[in-house]
Scaffold this active site. Sequence first.
Site, PDB file in Angstrom:
ATOM      1  N   HIS A 193      -3.519  -5.534   1.141  1.00  0.00           N
ATOM      2  CA  HIS A 193      -2.756  -5.799   2.363  1.00  0.00           C
ATOM      3  C   HIS A 193      -2.682  -7.290   2.677  1.00  0.00           C
ATOM      4  CE1 HIS A 193      -2.299  -1.673   4.141  1.00  0.00           C
ATOM      5  NE2 HIS A 193      -3.262  -1.419   3.265  1.00  0.00           N
ATOM      6  N   GLU A 231      -0.654  -8.755   4.752  1.00  0.00           N
ATOM      7  CA  GLU A 231      -0.380  -8.957   6.181  1.00  0.00           C
ATOM      8  C   GLU A 231      -1.654  -8.946   7.011  1.00  0.00           C
ATOM      9  OE1 GLU A 231      -1.005  -4.595   6.105  1.00  0.00           O
ATOM     10  OE2 GLU A 231      -0.286  -6.117   4.720  1.00  0.00           O
ATOM     11  N   CYS A 276       0.830  -1.204   0.000  1.00  0.00           N
ATOM     12  CA  CYS A 276       0.000   0.000   0.000  1.00  0.00           C
ATOM     13  C   CYS A 276       0.870   1.261   0.000  1.00  0.00           C
ATOM     14  CB  CYS A 276      -0.978  -0.038   1.176  1.00  0.00           C
ATOM     15  SG  CYS A 276      -2.337   1.136   1.020  1.00  0.00           S
TER      16      CYS A 276
END
Length: 270
Positions: free
Chosen positions: A233, A235, A104
């Site tokens: 994202h 993660e 991002c």
Amino acid sequence: MAQVRTLVITGYGTNCEVESAHAASMAGSDVTDIVFFSDIIAGRTRIDAYNFLIFPGGFLDGDDLGAAQAAAVRWKHAQTTDGETLLTQLKTFFEAGGLILGICNGFQLLVKLGLLPALGGDYFARQVSLANNDSARFEDRWVTLAANPASPCVFTRGVVRLDLPVRHGEGKLVPMSQAVLDDLVRTGAVALTYADPASGAATMEYPANPNGSPHAIAGLTDPSGRILGLMPHPEAFNHPTNHPGYTRGEHPMLGTVLFENAVAHLRAHA
């Protein structure tokens, strides 16, 4: 086997460093450190002491001057206390075989530094940027991604489809020219695309494509395949219960697979 040492850089508005470090540790990283940019400048940490570098998401400098623009200028001109430029450390790190992941805001930084897409091996020359979403709003929801099997990207090996959350206002890829856009597709620099959740095919349709990126581009890699930047994202999908379809019995591949591939590559290429 080689030891995997992960450096997650934080500071100046970064806010996803803990999740990113957790994902790297889940993937098997032997050492995972979260370090402030100021500590690198002060010489307390060296980038080239690691082999996996993560630029997490957030709002670097409040996105003033455009997302990650101020941070890119800082990186290009910053020197450590002993007079060494940060770019020198970064180049040493990469030339030694290190991997770089930008998520991002971190992806926005990589393209503005010129580390991505580095077409023709031209690193640190900006060839693309990321601009405001076509919707003119901040997009915060889950999307489906398709991995490009023709890409050299080491992070996406064995990946066909991913469901990941997006949360960004400036995610639309803008190439310097039509020729650059054509080369992104031709060379396999497009590692990930936004896909229709039903068919799995790349799509320009909103909301499956949250920002209007041409060719549905969601993530880019460099010619070596050792740098990946993406707007979604990975993660943030580190457990099956994170997924919005979990209670309906949906159990897709976790986003942490990108971190696992990175760790596996580093172990195999000491």
